[in-house]
Scaffold this motif. Sequence first.
Motif, PDB file in Angstrom:
ATOM      1  N   ASP A 103      26.835  74.992  19.373  1.00  0.00           N
ATOM      2  CA  ASP A 103      25.442  74.665  19.683  1.00  0.00           C
ATOM      3  C   ASP A 103      24.912  73.630  18.696  1.00  0.00           C
ATOM      4  O   ASP A 103      24.195  72.691  19.084  1.00  0.00           O
ATOM      5  N   ARG A 104      25.276  73.750  17.425  1.00  0.00           N
ATOM      6  CA  ARG A 104      24.838  72.766  16.425  1.00  0.00           C
ATOM      7  C   ARG A 104      25.509  71.411  16.668  1.00  0.00           C
ATOM      8  O   ARG A 104      24.892  70.362  16.484  1.00  0.00           O
ATOM      9  N   ILE A 105      26.761  71.433  17.099  1.00  0.00           N
ATOM     10  CA  ILE A 105      27.473  70.187  17.391  1.00  0.00           C
ATOM     11  C   ILE A 105      26.776  69.416  18.511  1.00  0.00           C
ATOM     12  O   ILE A 105      26.640  68.190  18.450  1.00  0.00           O
ATOM     13  N   THR A 106      26.327  70.121  19.540  1.00  0.00           N
ATOM     14  CA  THR A 106      25.697  69.441  20.685  1.00  0.00           C
ATOM     15  C   THR A 106      24.419  68.707  20.287  1.00  0.00           C
ATOM     16  O   THR A 106      23.954  67.844  21.034  1.00  0.00           O
ATOM     17  N   ARG A 107      23.864  69.039  19.142  1.00  0.00           N
ATOM     18  CA  ARG A 107      22.621  68.412  18.694  1.00  0.00           C
ATOM     19  C   ARG A 107      22.848  67.252  17.720  1.00  0.00           C
ATOM     20  O   ARG A 107      21.886  66.624  17.271  1.00  0.00           O
ATOM     21  N   LEU A 108      24.111  66.978  17.406  1.00  0.00           N
ATOM     22  CA  LEU A 108      24.418  65.853  16.524  1.00  0.00           C
ATOM     23  C   LEU A 108      24.207  64.530  17.249  1.00  0.00           C
ATOM     24  O   LEU A 108      24.461  64.416  18.457  1.00  0.00           O
ATOM     25  N   ALA A 128      25.927  61.807  17.168  1.00  0.00           N
ATOM     26  CA  ALA A 128      27.153  61.198  17.697  1.00  0.00           C
ATOM     27  C   ALA A 128      27.714  61.953  18.895  1.00  0.00           C
ATOM     28  O   ALA A 128      28.507  61.396  19.666  1.00  0.00           O
ATOM     29  N   TYR A 129      27.302  63.210  19.072  1.00  0.00           N
ATOM     30  CA  TYR A 129      27.863  64.005  20.168  1.00  0.00           C
ATOM     31  C   TYR A 129      26.987  63.808  21.414  1.00  0.00           C
ATOM     32  O   TYR A 129      25.978  64.480  21.614  1.00  0.00           O
ATOM     33  N   TYR A 130      27.408  62.884  22.235  1.00  0.00           N
ATOM     34  CA  TYR A 130      26.616  62.421  23.378  1.00  0.00           C
ATOM     35  C   TYR A 130      26.731  63.281  24.647  1.00  0.00           C
ATOM     36  O   TYR A 130      25.825  63.222  25.503  1.00  0.00           O
ATOM     37  N   PRO A 131      27.835  64.039  24.913  1.00  0.00           N
ATOM     38  CA  PRO A 131      28.019  64.618  26.248  1.00  0.00           C
ATOM     39  C   PRO A 131      26.870  65.492  26.726  1.00  0.00           C
ATOM     40  O   PRO A 131      26.422  65.382  27.880  1.00  0.00           O
ATOM     41  N   PHE A 132      26.367  66.371  25.848  1.00  0.00           N
ATOM     42  CA  PHE A 132      25.294  67.277  26.271  1.00  0.00           C
ATOM     43  C   PHE A 132      24.052  66.492  26.675  1.00  0.00           C
ATOM     44  O   PHE A 132      23.460  66.732  27.732  1.00  0.00           O
ATOM     45  N   ALA A 174      37.365  54.102  21.862  1.00  0.00           N
ATOM     46  CA  ALA A 174      37.970  55.110  21.001  1.00  0.00           C
ATOM     47  C   ALA A 174      37.080  55.424  19.803  1.00  0.00           C
ATOM     48  O   ALA A 174      36.999  56.576  19.359  1.00  0.00           O
ATOM     49  N   ASP A 175      36.397  54.434  19.263  1.00  0.00           N
ATOM     50  CA  ASP A 175      35.534  54.653  18.096  1.00  0.00           C
ATOM     51  C   ASP A 175      34.436  55.658  18.407  1.00  0.00           C
ATOM     52  O   ASP A 175      34.150  56.553  17.597  1.00  0.00           O
ATOM     53  N   ARG A 176      33.804  55.503  19.561  1.00  0.00           N
ATOM     54  CA  ARG A 176      32.727  56.434  19.929  1.00  0.00           C
ATOM     55  C   ARG A 176      33.266  57.829  20.167  1.00  0.00           C
ATOM     56  O   ARG A 176      32.633  58.837  19.807  1.00  0.00           O
ATOM     57  N   LEU A 177      34.430  57.904  20.787  1.00  0.00           N
ATOM     58  CA  LEU A 177      35.002  59.211  21.087  1.00  0.00           C
ATOM     59  C   LEU A 177      35.390  59.945  19.810  1.00  0.00           C
ATOM     60  O   LEU A 177      35.063  61.130  19.642  1.00  0.00           O
ATOM     61  N   VAL A 178      36.062  59.267  18.918  1.00  0.00           N
ATOM     62  CA  VAL A 178      36.471  59.919  17.670  1.00  0.00           C
ATOM     63  C   VAL A 178      35.243  60.332  16.862  1.00  0.00           C
ATOM     64  O   VAL A 178      35.202  61.433  16.285  1.00  0.00           O
ATOM     65  N   ALA A 179      34.215  59.485  16.851  1.00  0.00           N
ATOM     66  CA  ALA A 179      32.990  59.823  16.118  1.00  0.00           C
ATOM     67  C   ALA A 179      32.331  61.077  16.684  1.00  0.00           C
ATOM     68  O   ALA A 179      31.753  61.882  15.933  1.00  0.00           O
ATOM     69  N   ALA A 180      32.414  61.266  17.996  1.00  0.00           N
ATOM     70  CA  ALA A 180      31.799  62.426  18.625  1.00  0.00           C
ATOM     71  C   ALA A 180      32.508  63.721  18.260  1.00  0.00           C
ATOM     72  O   ALA A 180      31.915  64.798  18.305  1.00  0.00           O
ATOM     73  N   TYR A 181      33.794  63.615  17.910  1.00  0.00           N
ATOM     74  CA  TYR A 181      34.590  64.814  17.632  1.00  0.00           C
ATOM     75  C   TYR A 181      34.994  64.942  16.167  1.00  0.00           C
ATOM     76  O   TYR A 181      35.836  65.762  15.838  1.00  0.00           O
ATOM     77  N   ASP A 182      34.396  64.136  15.301  1.00  0.00           N
ATOM     78  CA  ASP A 182      34.760  64.201  13.879  1.00  0.00           C
ATOM     79  C   ASP A 182      33.537  63.882  13.024  1.00  0.00           C
ATOM     80  O   ASP A 182      33.481  62.867  12.338  1.00  0.00           O
TER      81      ASP A 182
END
Length: 330
Positions: free
Chosen positions: A51-56, A58-62, A207-215
């Motif tokens: 839940d905290r990750i979804t509010r970052l 860089a984490y765009y999916p939510f 790839a840069d955006r994807l890695v940033a979303a998961y790291d």
Amino acid sequence: MTAPDPVVSVLLDPGWASGALVADVRRGLGERPLRLPPKWLYDDRGSELFDRITRLDAYYPFRAERAIFQRHAAEIAAACDATTLVELGSGTSEKTRLLLDALHDTGRLRRFVPLDVSEGTLRQAAADLSARFPEVAVEAVVGDFTLHLGQLPHGDPSEGGGRLVAFLGGTIGNLYVEERAAFLGALADSLEPGEWLLLGTDLVKSADRLVAAYDDAGGLTAAFVGNCLLVLNRELGADFDPDAYRYVPFWDPTLERMDLRLRAEVPQRVSIPGADLVVDVGLGEEIQVEISTKFRPDGVRRELGVAGFEVTATWTDPDGDFALTLARRR
């Protein structure tokens, strides 16, 4: 109008979680490459971390999927004739409430069927939604969408419409290719011709955006992925040393997916008494914990077509990061 009490059906056996965990651990850690299914990340601690990750930032999916509902929920509701909404892996149904509002405004919505493995979360969400939509029958199902598709309530022909099954959050991307084909085929088999699927998929991007979303720099995602070891220690008496593993996320350009792993920094012999298993983990050996496949619209259309669905519409967020695809069972 006084809201009726929601109906909650429990399809999972009381010992389902422990039995399924043992089976997954024996299968995933009993052979190479080492692998654990991502569903064991989501105990109370893991759910809070996610839940905290979804509010970052860089984490765009939510946010991207929610933006689609904010802009297009009324169009989605108008594009199908469903009178029952089924949500697989519903959780709190936070985003889905926008779709429920839109379906309710059409005057057709008669029933909402949220399905999730977490009984406590499901009961609370069902109670909240019953209060919000007192005219809608809420029939919650405590179950696993990989096991119980055939046991979901059917639409009522007297209501003049069937079901719309929502599978959101990009969760389809956590399944391997063969698992996706099997799941979509089973879902198509569980629906009547003319019933609907609304599928959320994360789209391919840099790839840069994807890695940033998961790291993330704060280490939330590393803690989330590493949580699976704590679950095994607690539930099966394993003796993993979580500090001996480093979180390793990477983008696989060939398979177009994020691959989230834990890499052993030192060699270890791990005992897992609850699964009657001993695992020797070599220096630098990795445990694959989760994949997150990213899609292209043509690929989504192709996979749905093979399973027996016909795509009727696709919506994306303003940045083109995420898609909601509406498809009809042929």
